[in-house]
Design an enzyme around this catalytic site. Structure first.
Site, PDB file in Angstrom:
ATOM      1  N   LYS A  54       0.843  -1.209   0.000  1.00  0.00           N
ATOM      2  CA  LYS A  54       0.000   0.000   0.000  1.00  0.00           C
ATOM      3  C   LYS A  54       0.875   1.255   0.000  1.00  0.00           C
ATOM      4  CE  LYS A  54      -3.773  -2.453   2.230  1.00  0.00           C
ATOM      5  NZ  LYS A  54      -4.502  -2.839   3.437  1.00  0.00           N
ATOM      6  N   GLN A  98      -4.321  -1.374   9.649  1.00  0.00           N
ATOM      7  CA  GLN A  98      -4.300  -2.724   9.083  1.00  0.00           C
ATOM      8  C   GLN A  98      -4.883  -3.741  10.066  1.00  0.00           C
ATOM      9  OE1 GLN A  98      -3.489  -3.358   5.926  1.00  0.00           O
ATOM     10  NE2 GLN A  98      -3.790  -5.549   6.109  1.00  0.00           N
ATOM     11  N   ASP A 121     -10.943   3.028   4.162  1.00  0.00           N
ATOM     12  CA  ASP A 121     -11.242   1.589   4.105  1.00  0.00           C
ATOM     13  C   ASP A 121     -12.750   1.348   3.985  1.00  0.00           C
ATOM     14  OD1 ASP A 121      -9.463  -0.553   4.096  1.00  0.00           O
ATOM     15  OD2 ASP A 121      -8.889  -0.267   6.199  1.00  0.00           O
TER      16      ASP A 121
HETATM   17  N1  GUN Z   1      -6.843  -6.793   6.375  1.00  0.00           N
HETATM   18  C1  GUN Z   1      -7.244  -7.574   5.345  1.00  0.00           C
HETATM   19  N2  GUN Z   1      -7.890  -6.840   4.426  1.00  0.00           N
HETATM   20  C2  GUN Z   1      -7.899  -5.562   4.881  1.00  0.00           C
HETATM   21  C3  GUN Z   1      -8.409  -4.351   4.361  1.00  0.00           C
HETATM   22  O1  GUN Z   1      -9.024  -4.281   3.287  1.00  0.00           O
HETATM   23  N3  GUN Z   1      -8.202  -3.246   5.141  1.00  0.00           N
HETATM   24  C4  GUN Z   1      -7.555  -3.301   6.326  1.00  0.00           C
HETATM   25  N4  GUN Z   1      -7.419  -2.173   7.020  1.00  0.00           N
HETATM   26  N5  GUN Z   1      -7.068  -4.418   6.829  1.00  0.00           N
HETATM   27  C5  GUN Z   1      -7.235  -5.547   6.107  1.00  0.00           C
END
Ligand code: GUN
Length: 295
Positions: A54, A98, A121
């Site tokens: 990311k 995350q 998100d």
């Molecule tokens: N962990 C697995 N997928 C995601 C996601 O789309 N966003 C976040 N913040 N954590 C994750």
């Protein structure tokens, strides 16, 4: 028949090019640089690799990007304070924490602390609620990516029988909801299957579009789908390692067998995965524009 492969990698690249140009225009025309912070708690290897990807993409697109690593034993209060700091930071337009968070930290409290205006998100209840009633909001990244893949591949969703396998808050529930909205990429008839479903095959065989986010390798086999189905495989299962130590991935569907029956199918890797990160970037650009009153 042989299915057309929907390459998330290619579509994501196309969207990232569009975003890169938009970021340049925002910087030059308005002095606005989209800002994203990714908060990583602990050192879960999968999370480290997602967050690294990311940050790399944010950097490539010309964002102001901050990687904030916190120790596994951070207290919930300290994490909430950190989020508050970024909620009030004018250079930051998007905040991503995350998941999963370590045991002992209440995920719900943490996600709810993120300002809905910076919730790129799309996990905050305010954004979830807006999505359900079809209001403008930040869409969760994986479902948003699936919509874009279907639209950009020219798949007809209006009137289609869509079957979703999995009912997570991150994928199953939101994608089911988006597919039934009355707009482009939606207007489908939607069924959600889950671990309580009595006869999974009965449902999957009826699907014109099958979206699988079960979190189990190859749970969908060729005898469970009809000819011409469109298959979106959200699964990312680590099933071993190459001699060089690289993870071997497979999806939730038996790709090799199903591609002979399907009309379209997404691969793993190179399918939904790259779209998720790209839609996070798209949401962050949207957040920056909304902050500056440009959207
Ligand atoms: N962990 C697995 N997928 C995601 C996601 O789309 N966003 C976040 N913040 N954590 C994750």
């Amino acid at each position: 028949m042989g299915a057309k492969i929907i390459s998330g990698k290619e579509i994501a690249k196309e969207i990232r090019e569009e975003l890169k140009e938009e970021v340049s225009r925002l910087k030059e025309g308005h002095g606005l640089t989209p800002g994203l912070v990714t908060i990583l708690v602990g050192e879960n290897p999968a999370s480290v690799s997602y967050v690294t990807a990311k940050q790399k993409t944010a950097h490539e697109l010309g964002f102001y990007s901050v990687q904030d690593n916190q120790p596994e034993d951070i207290s919930e209060d300290a994490l909430l304070e950190l989020i508050d700091k970024y909620n009030n930071d004018e250079k930051i337009h998007g905040i991503l924490v995350q998941l999963p968070l370590p045991r002992g930290v209440n995920e719900e409290r943490v996600l709810n602390a993120i300002s809905p205006d910076k919730d790129v998100d799309g996990f905050h209840p305010v954004n979830v609620g807006r999505m359900v009633i079809g209001e403008r909001c930040f869409l969760p990244c994986t479902p948003h990516g699936i919509l874009e893949m279907l639209i950009r591949s020219g798949v007809e969703t209006s009137g289609a029988e869509v079957v979703v396998v999995g009912r997570s808050n991150i994928v199953g529930k939101p994608i089911a909801n988006l597919m039934l909205q009355k707009r482009e990429g939606g207007n489908s008839t939607v069924t959600i299957c889950h671990t309580g479903t009595k006869d999974l095959t009965y449902h999957t065989k009826r699907a014109d579009i099958l979206i699988v986010a079960a979190g189990r390798p190859k749970v969908i086999t060729a005898d469970m789908v009809k000819e011409g189905v469109v298959v979106i495989d959200v699964g990312v299962n680590r099933i071993g390692k190459t001699p060089e130590g690289k993870a071997i991935l497979c999806g939730d569907v038996d790709f090799d067998a199903i591609k002979e029956k399907a009309s379209y199918i997404t691969p793993v890797p190179g399918g939904v995965g790259p779209m998720t990160i790209t839609m996070l970037m798209k949401n962050t650009v949207q957040a920056a524009k909304q902050f500056a009153g440009l959207d």
